[in-house]
Design a protein around this motif. Structure first.
Motif, PDB file in Angstrom:
ATOM      1  N   TYR A 130      -7.255  -7.716  -3.808  1.00  0.00           N
ATOM      2  CA  TYR A 130      -6.293  -8.225  -2.832  1.00  0.00           C
ATOM      3  C   TYR A 130      -6.946  -8.392  -1.467  1.00  0.00           C
ATOM      4  CZ  TYR A 130      -2.377  -7.303  -5.988  1.00  0.00           C
ATOM      5  OH  TYR A 130      -1.501  -7.311  -7.040  1.00  0.00           O
TER       6      TYR A 130
ATOM      7  N   GLY B 180      -2.149   1.453  -1.151  1.00  0.00           N
ATOM      8  CA  GLY B 180      -2.563   0.336  -2.002  1.00  0.00           C
ATOM      9  C   GLY B 180      -1.372  -0.366  -2.617  1.00  0.00           C
ATOM     10  N   VAL B 181      -1.566  -1.606  -2.995  1.00  0.00           N
ATOM     11  CA  VAL B 181      -0.493  -2.426  -3.560  1.00  0.00           C
ATOM     12  C   VAL B 181       0.159  -1.744  -4.752  1.00  0.00           C
ATOM     13  CG1 VAL B 181      -0.012  -4.610  -4.752  1.00  0.00           C
ATOM     14  CG2 VAL B 181      -1.499  -4.594  -2.734  1.00  0.00           C
ATOM     15  N   HIS B 182      -0.644  -1.148  -5.625  1.00  0.00           N
ATOM     16  CA  HIS B 182      -0.106  -0.505  -6.828  1.00  0.00           C
ATOM     17  C   HIS B 182      -0.197   1.019  -6.748  1.00  0.00           C
ATOM     18  CE1 HIS B 182       0.215  -4.440  -8.599  1.00  0.00           C
ATOM     19  NE2 HIS B 182      -1.062  -4.672  -8.375  1.00  0.00           N
ATOM     20  N   GLY B 183      -0.424   1.540  -5.537  1.00  0.00           N
ATOM     21  CA  GLY B 183      -0.561   2.985  -5.367  1.00  0.00           C
ATOM     22  C   GLY B 183       0.730   3.733  -5.640  1.00  0.00           C
ATOM     23  N   THR B 184       0.590   4.965  -6.057  1.00  0.00           N
ATOM     24  CA  THR B 184       1.764   5.790  -6.330  1.00  0.00           C
ATOM     25  C   THR B 184       2.093   6.698  -5.146  1.00  0.00           C
ATOM     26  OG1 THR B 184       0.353   7.452  -7.386  1.00  0.00           O
ATOM     27  CG2 THR B 184       1.376   5.805  -8.822  1.00  0.00           C
TER      28      THR B 184
ATOM     29  N   ILE C  37       3.672  -8.241  -0.748  1.00  0.00           N
ATOM     30  CA  ILE C  37       2.357  -8.878  -0.683  1.00  0.00           C
ATOM     31  C   ILE C  37       2.412 -10.283  -0.088  1.00  0.00           C
ATOM     32  CG2 ILE C  37       1.400  -7.483  -2.565  1.00  0.00           C
ATOM     33  CD1 ILE C  37       1.616 -10.002  -4.341  1.00  0.00           C
TER      34      ILE C  37
ATOM     35  N   SER D  49      -6.798  -1.520  -2.690  1.00  0.00           N
ATOM     36  CA  SER D  49      -6.213  -2.607  -3.484  1.00  0.00           C
ATOM     37  C   SER D  49      -7.276  -3.597  -3.936  1.00  0.00           C
ATOM     38  CB  SER D  49      -5.141  -3.334  -2.649  1.00  0.00           C
ATOM     39  OG  SER D  49      -4.196  -2.435  -2.130  1.00  0.00           O
TER      40      SER D  49
ATOM     41  N   ASP E 218      10.062  -2.254  -1.128  1.00  0.00           N
ATOM     42  CA  ASP E 218       8.721  -1.717  -1.367  1.00  0.00           C
ATOM     43  C   ASP E 218       7.685  -2.653  -0.742  1.00  0.00           C
ATOM     44  OD1 ASP E 218       6.477  -0.312  -2.496  1.00  0.00           O
ATOM     45  OD2 ASP E 218       7.745   0.319  -4.160  1.00  0.00           O
ATOM     46  N   VAL E 219       6.471  -2.585  -1.208  1.00  0.00           N
ATOM     47  CA  VAL E 219       5.371  -3.420  -0.743  1.00  0.00           C
ATOM     48  C   VAL E 219       5.774  -4.895  -0.806  1.00  0.00           C
ATOM     49  CG1 VAL E 219       3.058  -4.211  -1.432  1.00  0.00           C
ATOM     50  CG2 VAL E 219       3.577  -1.771  -1.390  1.00  0.00           C
TER      51      VAL E 219
ATOM     52  N   ARG F 118       2.426   2.419   1.438  1.00  0.00           N
ATOM     53  CA  ARG F 118       1.908   2.667   0.097  1.00  0.00           C
ATOM     54  C   ARG F 118       0.388   2.675   0.147  1.00  0.00           C
ATOM     55  NH1 ARG F 118       4.363   3.811  -3.904  1.00  0.00           N
ATOM     56  NH2 ARG F 118       6.360   2.849  -3.401  1.00  0.00           N
TER      57      ARG F 118
END
Length: 195
Positions: A55, A104-108, A77, A52, A74-75, A102
């Motif tokens: 972050y 990473g924060v924006h991981g798929t 933060i 991330s 979901d995540v 997850r």
């Protein structure tokens, strides 16, 4: 002299009977300075969040909880910025079953529990050890060279692959001091526990 990990729930009489005279250090979030700093709940601040860029988190536990994904959540933060050592846990009751962590924060990608331990928890706690806990590590090395030192933790599981029990951060400190830090390529690592 040995460095021993024991349950915080044991009373001083039991510890004395098992180990004789020993230095007992509470390394949980209820410990005192400087040992409270060893707790994954301690807000060291500016800890990089794995996978991330940009972050950071205040604590290891905040990062671990923040990247957790549930059936209905979901995540989160907001957990990254908690500095009170309270309100970090995210419950199954409120959010449904845990689906994973997850990447990473924006991981798929969602990581399973073991992969998350190896790629999120261990690297994050190791970063804290290397950047924020070197004075405490040096003191522990010095103390355990001359006397028996007992680290009290709520958990005593030192085996990263044992997913039935939470991982002990005190055991990770012991492994770090003994140059036995676990990694995904090593066999299961555990420390001797006196019964």
């Amino acid at each position: 002299m040995p460095l021993i990990v024991e349950s915080h729930r044991l009373n001083s009489a039991t510890l004395l009977r098992r180990y004789g005279q020993a230095r007992v250090l509470d390394v949980t979030s209820r410990g005192v300075e400087p040992w409270i700093r060893v707790s994954p709940f301690y807000p060291h601040g500016a800890i990089p969040v794995p996978f991330s860029p940009g972050y950071v988190g205040a604590s290891v536990e905040g990062i671990w909880q923040g990247l957790k994904v549930f059936e209905r959540a979901d995540v989160d933060i907001s957990k990254f910025s908690v500095t009170t050592m309270k309100g970090l846990k995210r419950s199954v009751r409120a959010n449904g079953p845990v689906l994973g962590h997850r990447e990473g924060v924006h991981g798929t990608r969602l990581l399973g529990y073991l992969d998350a331990r190896y790629t999120i928890y261990l690297p994050t706690y190791l970063w804290v050890i290397e950047h924020n806990l070197q004075a405490e590590i040096a003191t522990l090395r010095q103390l355990s060279a001359n006397e028996t030192v007992i680290l009290l933790d709520y958990e005593t599981n030192a085996d990263v692959t044992n997913l039935q029990k939470p991982l002990s951060h005190a055991a990770l400190i012991k492994l770090y001091i003994e140059n036995l830090w676990p990694n995904a390529n090593s066999s299961s690592t555990s420390i001797h526990q006196s019964k």
